[in-house]
Design a protein around this motif. Structure first.
Motif, PDB file in Angstrom:
ATOM      1  N   LYS A 209      27.653  25.654  71.143  1.00 41.41           N
ATOM      2  CA  LYS A 209      26.346  25.117  71.512  1.00 41.41           C
ATOM      3  C   LYS A 209      25.500  24.861  70.265  1.00 41.41           C
ATOM      4  O   LYS A 209      24.774  23.881  70.190  1.00 41.41           O
ATOM      5  CB  LYS A 209      25.603  26.094  72.430  1.00 41.41           C
ATOM      6  CG  LYS A 209      26.177  26.192  73.811  1.00 41.41           C
ATOM      7  CD  LYS A 209      25.398  27.211  74.632  1.00 41.41           C
ATOM      8  CE  LYS A 209      26.035  27.423  75.991  1.00 41.41           C
ATOM      9  NZ  LYS A 209      25.327  28.472  76.762  1.00 41.41           N
ATOM     10  N   ILE A 210      25.622  25.760  69.293  1.00 39.88           N
ATOM     11  CA  ILE A 210      24.819  25.669  68.074  1.00 39.88           C
ATOM     12  C   ILE A 210      25.402  24.639  67.109  1.00 39.88           C
ATOM     13  O   ILE A 210      24.680  23.841  66.524  1.00 39.88           O
ATOM     14  CB  ILE A 210      24.725  27.042  67.390  1.00 39.88           C
ATOM     15  CG1 ILE A 210      24.020  28.036  68.311  1.00 39.88           C
ATOM     16  CG2 ILE A 210      24.017  26.950  66.057  1.00 39.88           C
ATOM     17  CD1 ILE A 210      24.082  29.472  67.831  1.00 39.88           C
ATOM     18  N   GLN A 211      26.701  24.651  66.937  1.00 40.84           N
ATOM     19  CA  GLN A 211      27.365  23.807  65.951  1.00 40.84           C
ATOM     20  C   GLN A 211      28.214  22.768  66.654  1.00 40.84           C
ATOM     21  O   GLN A 211      28.696  22.975  67.753  1.00 40.84           O
ATOM     22  CB  GLN A 211      28.279  24.635  65.058  1.00 40.84           C
ATOM     23  CG  GLN A 211      27.595  25.740  64.313  1.00 40.84           C
ATOM     24  CD  GLN A 211      28.604  26.614  63.574  1.00 40.84           C
ATOM     25  OE1 GLN A 211      29.804  26.372  63.641  1.00 40.84           O
ATOM     26  NE2 GLN A 211      28.113  27.616  62.880  1.00 40.84           N
ATOM     27  N   SER A 212      28.406  21.635  65.976  1.00 39.84           N
ATOM     28  CA  SER A 212      29.349  20.664  66.509  1.00 39.84           C
ATOM     29  C   SER A 212      30.686  20.900  65.817  1.00 39.84           C
ATOM     30  O   SER A 212      30.771  20.946  64.600  1.00 39.84           O
ATOM     31  CB  SER A 212      28.864  19.243  66.253  1.00 39.84           C
ATOM     32  OG  SER A 212      28.734  19.022  64.870  1.00 39.84           O
ATOM     33  N   VAL A 213      31.711  21.090  66.591  1.00 37.91           N
ATOM     34  CA  VAL A 213      33.030  21.404  66.068  1.00 37.91           C
ATOM     35  C   VAL A 213      33.943  20.223  66.373  1.00 37.91           C
ATOM     36  O   VAL A 213      33.996  19.737  67.496  1.00 37.91           O
ATOM     37  CB  VAL A 213      33.585  22.690  66.718  1.00 37.91           C
ATOM     38  CG1 VAL A 213      34.967  22.998  66.168  1.00 37.91           C
ATOM     39  CG2 VAL A 213      32.637  23.845  66.482  1.00 37.91           C
TER      40      VAL A 213
ATOM     41  N   ALA B 113      33.032  34.173  74.650  1.00 43.47           N
ATOM     42  CA  ALA B 113      31.588  33.982  74.801  1.00 43.47           C
ATOM     43  C   ALA B 113      30.960  33.595  73.466  1.00 43.47           C
ATOM     44  O   ALA B 113      30.095  32.699  73.419  1.00 43.47           O
ATOM     45  CB  ALA B 113      30.954  35.256  75.343  1.00 43.47           C
ATOM     46  N   LEU B 114      31.392  34.241  72.383  1.00 47.16           N
ATOM     47  CA  LEU B 114      30.877  33.879  71.064  1.00 47.16           C
ATOM     48  C   LEU B 114      31.255  32.453  70.699  1.00 47.16           C
ATOM     49  O   LEU B 114      30.442  31.707  70.125  1.00 47.16           O
ATOM     50  CB  LEU B 114      31.412  34.848  70.006  1.00 47.16           C
ATOM     51  CG  LEU B 114      30.792  36.241  69.989  1.00 47.16           C
ATOM     52  CD1 LEU B 114      31.542  37.142  69.018  1.00 47.16           C
ATOM     53  CD2 LEU B 114      29.326  36.167  69.626  1.00 47.16           C
TER      54      LEU B 114
END
Length: 85
Positions: A67-71, A60-61
């Motif tokens: 969603k926050i960062q582009s990996v 989940a983390l």
């Protein structure tokens, strides 16, 4: 009763009593071993549930961070650098 018959009766009685005591002791030892196995299985199930909960929390983390960062994978970055050169 003759002396031989009394000794035979006493001997067989002692052997029978010894067998009963041995079987009783053996059953107690087996019961304790089986109970220890049940306790060990319960502990293993608890550990498995804890690991599963940790895994689900980490998953989940990871989704939240994605969603926050582009990996990007390292292979994609190398491939983009090669195209730019």
């Amino acid at each position: 009763m003759s002396r031989a018959s009394k000794l035979t009766l006493a001997g067989t009685s002692l052997v029978a009593a010894g067998i009963v005591v041995f079987v009783h002791y053996s059953q107690q030892v087996e019961k304790a071993a089986m109970h220890a196995g049940v306790i060990r299985d319960i502990e293993q199930q608890k550990v498995k549930q804890e690991r599963l909960a940790d895994f689900q929390m980490q998953k989940a983390l990871e989704q939240e961070f994605r969603k926050i960062q582009s990996v990007h994978d390292g292979a994609e970055v190398v491939g983009q650098k090669d195209k730019e050169v």
